[in-house]
Design a protein around this motif. Structure first.
Motif, short mmCIF file in Angstrom:
data_model
loop_
_atom_site.label_atom_id
_atom_site.label_comp_id
_atom_site.label_asym_id
_atom_site.label_seq_id
_atom_site.Cartn_x
_atom_site.Cartn_y
_atom_site.Cartn_z
N GLY A 1 -20.89 -71.81 -123.72
CA GLY A 1 -20.02 -70.92 -124.48
C GLY A 1 -20.26 -69.47 -124.14
N SER A 2 -20.11 -68.60 -125.14
CA SER A 2 -20.23 -67.18 -124.88
C SER A 2 -20.78 -66.48 -126.11
CB SER A 2 -18.87 -66.61 -124.49
OG SER A 2 -17.90 -67.08 -125.39
N THR B 1 -21.55 -64.73 -120.89
CA THR B 1 -20.94 -66.06 -120.83
C THR B 1 -21.97 -67.03 -120.27
OG1 THR B 1 -20.03 -65.71 -118.62
CG2 THR B 1 -18.62 -65.12 -120.48
N VAL B 2 -22.03 -68.21 -120.86
CA VAL B 2 -23.02 -69.20 -120.43
C VAL B 2 -22.35 -70.54 -120.17
CG1 VAL B 2 -25.17 -68.23 -121.30
CG2 VAL B 2 -23.70 -69.37 -122.87
N GLY B 3 -21.34 -70.50 -119.29
CA GLY B 3 -20.69 -71.72 -118.79
C GLY B 3 -20.26 -72.66 -119.89
N ASP B 4 -20.60 -73.94 -119.74
CA ASP B 4 -20.11 -74.93 -120.70
C ASP B 4 -20.79 -74.82 -122.06
OD1 ASP B 4 -22.55 -75.92 -120.09
OD2 ASP B 4 -21.85 -77.87 -119.37
N ASN C 1 -12.10 -67.89 -124.80
CA ASN C 1 -12.76 -69.20 -124.72
C ASN C 1 -11.72 -70.30 -124.47
OD1 ASN C 1 -14.97 -70.82 -124.94
ND2 ASN C 1 -15.36 -70.41 -127.10
N ASN D 1 -22.69 -63.04 -116.76
CA ASN D 1 -23.04 -64.40 -117.12
C ASN D 1 -24.57 -64.43 -117.27
OD1 ASN D 1 -24.18 -64.72 -114.58
ND2 ASN D 1 -22.56 -66.04 -113.78
N SER E 1 -10.34 -69.90 -120.78
CA SER E 1 -11.17 -70.41 -119.69
C SER E 1 -11.40 -71.92 -119.81
CB SER E 1 -12.49 -69.64 -119.60
OG SER E 1 -13.09 -69.54 -120.85
N PHE F 1 -15.40 -74.90 -125.68
CA PHE F 1 -14.69 -76.09 -126.13
C PHE F 1 -15.09 -77.26 -125.25
CE2 PHE F 1 -12.12 -72.55 -127.59
CZ PHE F 1 -12.11 -72.88 -128.93
N ALA G 1 -14.23 -80.80 -117.51
CA ALA G 1 -14.14 -79.77 -116.46
C ALA G 1 -14.05 -80.44 -115.10
CB ALA G 1 -15.37 -78.87 -116.53
N THR H 1 -14.82 -75.32 -112.12
CA THR H 1 -15.02 -74.14 -112.98
C THR H 1 -14.70 -72.83 -112.25
OG1 THR H 1 -17.33 -73.93 -112.38
CG2 THR H 1 -16.83 -75.31 -114.30
N VAL I 1 -14.33 -79.88 -123.08
CA VAL I 1 -13.20 -80.35 -122.28
C VAL I 1 -13.74 -81.03 -121.03
CG1 VAL I 1 -11.61 -78.55 -123.09
CG2 VAL I 1 -13.02 -78.13 -121.06
N ALA J 1 -13.16 -69.56 -111.24
CA ALA J 1 -12.31 -68.60 -111.97
C ALA J 1 -12.46 -68.68 -113.48
CB ALA J 1 -10.84 -68.71 -111.59
N ALA J 2 -13.39 -69.47 -113.98
CA ALA J 2 -13.59 -69.55 -115.44
C ALA J 2 -14.00 -68.19 -115.99
CB ALA J 2 -14.64 -70.59 -115.79
N GLY J 3 -15.02 -67.60 -115.36
CA GLY J 3 -15.52 -66.31 -115.82
C GLY J 3 -14.44 -65.23 -115.71
N1 LIG Z 1 -17.40 -76.74 -118.41
C1 LIG Z 1 -16.80 -75.89 -119.25
N2 LIG Z 1 -16.15 -76.35 -120.35
C2 LIG Z 1 -15.53 -75.51 -121.20
N3 LIG Z 1 -15.52 -74.17 -121.05
C3 LIG Z 1 -16.15 -73.65 -119.98
C4 LIG Z 1 -16.82 -74.47 -119.02
N4 LIG Z 1 -17.34 -73.66 -118.07
C5 LIG Z 1 -17.01 -72.41 -118.41
N5 LIG Z 1 -16.30 -72.38 -119.56
C6 LIG Z 1 -15.77 -71.21 -120.26
O1 LIG Z 1 -15.68 -70.15 -119.34
C7 LIG Z 1 -16.51 -69.06 -119.74
C8 LIG Z 1 -17.09 -68.39 -118.51
O2 LIG Z 1 -17.82 -69.32 -117.76
P1 LIG Z 1 -19.15 -68.94 -116.95
O3 LIG Z 1 -20.18 -68.45 -117.89
O4 LIG Z 1 -19.46 -70.12 -116.12
O5 LIG Z 1 -18.66 -67.70 -116.10
P2 LIG Z 1 -19.05 -67.34 -114.62
O6 LIG Z 1 -20.44 -67.78 -114.36
O7 LIG Z 1 -18.69 -65.93 -114.44
O8 LIG Z 1 -18.03 -68.31 -113.88
P3 LIG Z 1 -17.40 -68.27 -112.43
O9 LIG Z 1 -18.24 -67.34 -111.60
O10 LIG Z 1 -17.46 -69.71 -112.02
O11 LIG Z 1 -16.00 -67.80 -112.63
C9 LIG Z 1 -17.53 -69.68 -120.67
O12 LIG Z 1 -18.05 -68.74 -121.56
C10 LIG Z 1 -16.71 -70.75 -121.36
O13 LIG Z 1 -15.93 -70.18 -122.39
#
Ligand SMILES: Nc1ncnc2c1ncn2[C@@H]1O[C@H](COP(=O)(O)OP(=O)(O)OP(=O)(O)O)[C@@H](O)[C@H]1O
Ligand SMILES: [K+]
Length: 543
Positions: free
Chosen positions: A227-228, A222-225, A279, A186, A282, A242, A246, A249, A244, A251-253
């Motif tokens: 995108g990636s 990946t950059v959270g909300d 995308n 991330n 998650s 997308f 939230a 978050t 949505v 388990a998003a990554g």
């Molecule tokens: N608020 C959000 N709305 C929509 N999609 C999201 C959101 N947060 C995360 N995502 C999706 O999840 C992917 C991974 O999120 P993130 O970059 O936060 O990973 P992470 O930091 O490894 O997360 P975590 O450690 O919480 O599992 C993002 O690239 C995006 O596609």
């Protein structure tokens, strides 16, 4: 084809305490609910995500000989994971995370590594065959690094692709990075490893370059909300998250990585499609509270992809609306320039209908071979560009337009002729759907057309000046050739770029035929939608 995936990593059982407020040191507080146990750990989450997306998933993880392990194994079986390679130890308990969540949703977490931190290279080597028979292996950093290195060495020796999710953030030995094919940090994890802050697409590419130097073949940030982002040495793209609602978050990554690994072709050729799938996956995870229970199945993910294709239909409708609106504006007895691309094709069909129905006297010139063919098939009255000095109106699409009506064109590889015809036109009308209209062009990609001989010189110039160039290829892997037999290099418009200077500098490069920046060309922009929006240059000037 079903992917065979091995995940080597952690299993944690999350022990959650819901509290009104945190106890101060020395303070005793009653709690609302008794502790709940939920499955967690990055390894387990990613394995579950891959399995629920249909991959044949084998999980190599170390567990204690305890109730928590039993609970987790039952879950793995339910998700149809291969549990033949779980490792059990008598010496440590199954990993745990003690999580307190207060009323505001704020949490604090203490992690007990337990059996996870006792995983050794020997443990991994005992499961050599499982790794050697896989298509790809995924690891994270919640187990000791020597165990990951042992696993990746087996993978490399057997032609198995290695994916490293470098989480939680920490420095890594060169040896591990050199064994890694795909890295999926991330933004913070990436910055920890490269020292370069991740703030926009340009800096993401700078991060990727550092990983490429180490021999890593693909970088996914990946950059959270937001995108990636993905990059290989020959292409890169940012895929927005997308929108949505939230709620959690967690388990998003992990969902993203497991889902991606389940879909990505072994030669990585469908990376964009796999990124979109991940995308979507998650975006579902963040809409459900909790960790493993929020990881969606393939059927759930395919369902939202289907809904998304309906919004693609919306975009097509907007293109058509803009095109038909433009066709209504065209006066009789003129020479009309016909643009290239899908939106222009809607226009060609719409104006052809008017020409026939209203018996209009309109002669046309095309900006590409594709448009020429389409117009001829519709029996339109076509002129050769070389026989005329002037075009009255040209209607064309655009890849991106900013609020000053500057634009990028040429995504369809017709930029040279589009610019020639635009320059001959007394009036240029652009027609777009609403996704093409932006405040600025910064960070957007634009094509530069170069002669094949000498193209590398231009490429080096672009690379050395921070434009992050990449040659454009056909889907079949051949280098893309324009209608005039030239090559295209995509560059990224830097932050705070002076577009006029950029245009001038590009034109001054020997070997550059044309570039996709169209400054002060568009006189009127028509944006499709149920409410058509038009922006005219003459109105901008008076603002
Ligand atoms: N608020 C959000 N709305 C929509 N999609 C999201 C959101 N947060 C995360 N995502 C999706 O999840 C992917 C991974 O999120 P993130 O970059 O936060 O990973 P992470 O930091 O490894 O997360 P975590 O450690 O919480 O599992 C993002 O690239 C995006 O596609
Ligand atoms: K969640």
């Amino acid at each position: 084809m079903t992917k065979k995936i091995v995940v080597v990593g952690s299993t944690n059982v999350d022990k959650v305490l819901n509290v009104d407020k945190y106890a101060l040191p020395g303070e005793t507080l009653a709690i609302n609910t008794y502790q709940q146990s939920h499955g967690g750990g990055k390894g387990a989450n990613q394995a579950i995500a891959a399995a629920r997306s249909g991959a044949e998933t084998t999980f190599i993880t170390k567990l204690g000989n305890d109730e928590d392990a039993k609970m987790m194994i039952a879950g793995f079986k339910q998700d149809k994971m291969n549990v033949d390679h779980l490792i059990t130890t008598q010496d440590h308990e199954t990993g745990k995370a003690y999580i307190t969540v207060d009323k505001t949703g704020q949490n604090s977490i203490y992690v007990y590594g337990g059996a996870n931190m006792a995983m050794t290279p020997e443990d991994v080597e005992a499961h050599r065959d499982a790794i050697a028979n896989a298509d790809r292996i995924i690891a994270q950093l919640e187990i000791p690094i020597p165990a990951i290195i042992a696993a990746f060495k087996i993978a490399k020796a057997n032609g198995v692709q290695t994916i490293l999710n470098p989480a939680p953030a920490r420095q890594l030995p060169e040896e591990l990075l050199q064994l890694t094919d795909i890295i999926t940090p991330n933004e913070t994890e990436s910055q920890t490893l490269t020292g370069i802050e991740v703030k926009d697409e340009v800096s993401m590419l700078d991060n990727a370059m550092i990983f490429f130097e180490k021999g890593i073949k693909m970088v996914i940030i990946t950059v959270g909300d937001k995108g990636s982002f993905y990059a290989t040495p020959t292409e890169h793209d940012f895929i927005p998250a997308f929108k949505v609602k939230a709620v959690d978050t967690t388990a998003a990554g992990d969902t993203f990585i497991g889902a991606l690994a389940s879909q990505l072709a072994i030669d990585n050729s469908n990376i964009k499609e796999a990124m979109l799938y991940a995308n979507h996956a998650s975006s579902l995870t963040v809409q459900v509270a909790g960790a493993q229970n929020s990881i969606p199945t393939e059927a759930e993910i395919r369902n939202v992809i289907k809904q998304d294709s309906i919004s693609k239909e919306e975009i097509e409708k907007e293109k058509q609306q803009a095109a038909e609106f433009a066709a209504q504006q065209i006066p009789n007895h003129i020479t009309l320039g016909l643009g290239s691309g899908t939106t222009s094709a809607y226009f060609v069909k719409a104006i052809q209908k008017r020409i026939v129905n209203e018996k209009l006297d309109i002669q046309c010139v095309a900006t590409s071979l594709g448009t020429q063919k389409l117009a001829e098939s519709l029996h339109m009255n076509m002129l050769d560009v070389n026989t005329i000095d002037e075009v009255d109106i040209t209607v064309d699409g655009a890849d991106s337009v900013d609020d000053k009506l500057n634009g990028i064109k040429g995504g369809g590889a017709a930029l040279l002729f589009e610019k020639l015809v635009a320059k001959m036109s007394k009036k240029n009308i652009w027609i777009v759907d609403s996704t093409k209209y932006h405040k600025t062009l910064e960070g957007r990609q634009m094509p530069v057309e170069v002669i094949p001989f000498g193209g590398m010189g231009v490429f080096r110039y672009l690379r050395d000046n921070g434009y992050h160039p990449a040659f454009r290829f056909e889907d079949n892997g051949d280098i893309l050739e324009t209608d005039s037999g030239n090559y295209l290099i995509n560059i990224t418009i830097p932050k705070h770029a002076d577009l006029k200077d950029l245009a001038k500098n590009l034109k001054n490069q020997t070997g550059v035929v044309e570039h996709g920046l169209f400054l002060n060309v568009c006189d009127e922009l028509i944006i499709g939608g149920d409410q058509i929006k038009t922006i005219k240059r003459e109105d901008l000037a008076t603002k």
